[in-house]
Design a protein around this motif. Structure first.
Motif, PDB file in Angstrom:
ATOM      1  N   ALA A 144       0.822  -1.182  -0.017  1.00 23.98           N
ATOM      2  CA  ALA A 144      -0.020  -0.087   0.012  1.00 23.98           C
ATOM      3  C   ALA A 144       0.684   1.230  -0.073  1.00 23.98           C
ATOM      4  O   ALA A 144       0.470   2.137  -0.766  1.00 23.98           O
ATOM      5  CB  ALA A 144      -0.845   0.026   1.130  1.00 23.98           C
ATOM      6  N   PRO A 145       1.878   1.388   0.716  1.00 22.32           N
ATOM      7  CA  PRO A 145       2.659   2.502   0.902  1.00 22.32           C
ATOM      8  C   PRO A 145       3.360   2.732  -0.621  1.00 22.32           C
ATOM      9  O   PRO A 145       3.676   3.757  -1.181  1.00 22.32           O
ATOM     10  CB  PRO A 145       3.754   2.362   2.053  1.00 22.32           C
ATOM     11  N   THR A 146       3.867   1.689  -1.134  1.00 25.37           N
ATOM     12  CA  THR A 146       4.428   1.618  -2.338  1.00 25.37           C
ATOM     13  C   THR A 146       3.519   2.292  -3.468  1.00 25.37           C
ATOM     14  O   THR A 146       3.887   2.942  -4.234  1.00 25.37           O
ATOM     15  CB  THR A 146       5.088   0.383  -2.759  1.00 25.37           C
ATOM     16  N   GLU A 147       2.327   1.639  -3.590  1.00 29.36           N
ATOM     17  CA  GLU A 147       1.291   2.229  -4.356  1.00 29.36           C
ATOM     18  C   GLU A 147       1.029   3.694  -4.310  1.00 29.36           C
ATOM     19  O   GLU A 147       1.097   4.177  -5.133  1.00 29.36           O
ATOM     20  CB  GLU A 147       0.072   1.307  -3.962  1.00 29.36           C
ATOM     21  N   ALA A 148       0.873   3.976  -3.093  1.00 27.98           N
ATOM     22  CA  ALA A 148       0.822   5.473  -2.726  1.00 27.98           C
ATOM     23  C   ALA A 148       1.767   6.342  -3.433  1.00 27.98           C
ATOM     24  O   ALA A 148       1.681   7.356  -3.856  1.00 27.98           O
ATOM     25  CB  ALA A 148       0.496   5.816  -1.208  1.00 27.98           C
ATOM     26  N   LEU A 175      -5.460  11.599  -6.419  1.00 26.75           N
ATOM     27  CA  LEU A 175      -4.435  11.368  -5.435  1.00 26.75           C
ATOM     28  C   LEU A 175      -5.048  11.510  -3.970  1.00 26.75           C
ATOM     29  O   LEU A 175      -4.496  10.416  -3.304  1.00 26.75           O
ATOM     30  CB  LEU A 175      -3.442  12.576  -5.461  1.00 26.75           C
ATOM     31  N   ALA A 176      -5.738  12.528  -3.641  1.00 21.11           N
ATOM     32  CA  ALA A 176      -6.441  12.449  -2.056  1.00 21.11           C
ATOM     33  C   ALA A 176      -7.199  11.274  -1.885  1.00 21.11           C
ATOM     34  O   ALA A 176      -7.141  10.601  -0.811  1.00 21.11           O
ATOM     35  CB  ALA A 176      -7.352  13.657  -2.219  1.00 21.11           C
ATOM     36  N   ALA A 177      -7.921  10.581  -3.001  1.00 14.27           N
ATOM     37  CA  ALA A 177      -8.826   9.373  -2.646  1.00 14.27           C
ATOM     38  C   ALA A 177      -8.027   8.275  -2.403  1.00 14.27           C
ATOM     39  O   ALA A 177      -7.876   7.720  -1.676  1.00 14.27           O
ATOM     40  CB  ALA A 177      -9.741   9.335  -3.893  1.00 14.27           C
ATOM     41  N   GLU A 178      -6.951   8.057  -3.197  1.00 20.33           N
ATOM     42  CA  GLU A 178      -5.753   7.154  -3.129  1.00 20.33           C
ATOM     43  C   GLU A 178      -5.106   7.218  -1.744  1.00 20.33           C
ATOM     44  O   GLU A 178      -4.958   5.957  -1.073  1.00 20.33           O
ATOM     45  CB  GLU A 178      -4.678   7.224  -4.393  1.00 20.33           C
ATOM     46  N   LEU A 179      -4.545   8.314  -1.143  1.00 22.11           N
ATOM     47  CA  LEU A 179      -4.161   8.270  -0.094  1.00 22.11           C
ATOM     48  C   LEU A 179      -5.156   8.076   1.135  1.00 22.11           C
ATOM     49  O   LEU A 179      -4.649   7.270   1.980  1.00 22.11           O
ATOM     50  CB  LEU A 179      -3.593   9.592   0.125  1.00 22.11           C
ATOM     51  N   TRP A 180      -6.221   8.383   1.010  1.00 20.53           N
ATOM     52  CA  TRP A 180      -7.243   8.004   1.843  1.00 20.53           C
ATOM     53  C   TRP A 180      -7.442   6.752   2.074  1.00 20.53           C
ATOM     54  O   TRP A 180      -7.541   5.936   2.930  1.00 20.53           O
ATOM     55  CB  TRP A 180      -8.754   8.844   1.750  1.00 20.53           C
ATOM     56  N   ILE A 181      -7.941   6.137   0.848  1.00 22.95           N
ATOM     57  CA  ILE A 181      -7.940   4.493   0.878  1.00 22.95           C
ATOM     58  C   ILE A 181      -7.033   3.720   1.313  1.00 22.95           C
ATOM     59  O   ILE A 181      -7.232   2.825   2.135  1.00 22.95           O
ATOM     60  CB  ILE A 181      -8.097   4.145  -0.728  1.00 22.95           C
ATOM     61  N   VAL A 182      -5.733   4.277   0.871  1.00 28.33           N
ATOM     62  CA  VAL A 182      -4.441   3.462   1.675  1.00 28.33           C
ATOM     63  C   VAL A 182      -4.413   3.602   3.099  1.00 28.33           C
ATOM     64  O   VAL A 182      -4.079   2.476   3.834  1.00 28.33           O
ATOM     65  CB  VAL A 182      -3.255   3.841   0.818  1.00 28.33           C
TER      66      VAL A 182
END
Length: 192
Positions: A144-148, A175-182
């Protein structure tokens, strides 16, 4: 991989040398392999009132839903469409089909027990990866952090291209959605 990351990475890779229209095509292409899931789950939950645990633990794995997923997640079909797009020399079609195929290539190694039949119609075989993008019991703490990070790099690359305010705002929202999901996957959601 989370859908917002797919959109950002697909647009950055397949649209980086194109116009805003090519970037939009890449964004759409990166979404298409997940679209049926959103439509089916959204209808089940919001139109038919089916509880989310039933949708994601039962219906998701049902033969009928998996048959639909096999079509829009087929590397064979998307690869064939990409071949046609390249033959036709259509920049937007190459971006769309290339982003969809990239989506599948990134999904294949990141679905532990919830993968799809990526080689349909040749086979219904599903690869069960030892790694998961969301399940902490199968590597999500490092995936997940790698994906973010990859999604953030993709967003920066897209912002640097200045494809217009619409693309820039959408990239920021993704990007905001991705970081929230992670954050949710890492701290709140686990299979155990």
């Amino acid at each position: 991989m989370n859908t917002p990351a797919h959109l950002l990475i697909g647009a950055a890779v397949m649209g980086r040398k194109g116009s805003a229209a090519v970037v939009w095509a890449a964004l759409i292409g990166a979404l298409l392999p997940d679209l049926s899931l959103y439509l089916l789950a959204g209808a089940a939950i919001y139109l038919f009132g089916i509880a989310p645990p039933i949708v994601f633990n039962d219906l998701y794995f049902s033969t009928s839903w998996q048959a639909i997923f096999a079509i829009d997640n087929s590397m064979i079909l998307w690869g064939g469409l990409l071949g046609v797009a390249i033959w036709r020399r259509s920049a937007w079609a190459i971006a769309l089909t290339g982003a969809a195929l990239l989506h599948l290539c990134l999904d294949l190694p990141l679905h532990h027990d919830d993968g799809r039949a990526h080689f349909w119609p040749l086979t219904g075989w599903v690869f069960d990866s030892p790694v998961s993008y969301w399940d902490r019991d199968h590597g999500a703490f490092w995936v997940a952090p790698t994906e973010a990070i990859l999604a953030t790099v993709a967003a920066v690359l897209l912002w640097q291209q200045r494809f217009g305010i619409g693309v820039m705002v959408l990239v920021g929202c993704l990007l905001a959605a991705e970081l929230w999901i992670v954050r949710q996957w890492l701290f709140y959601f686990t299979d155990s």
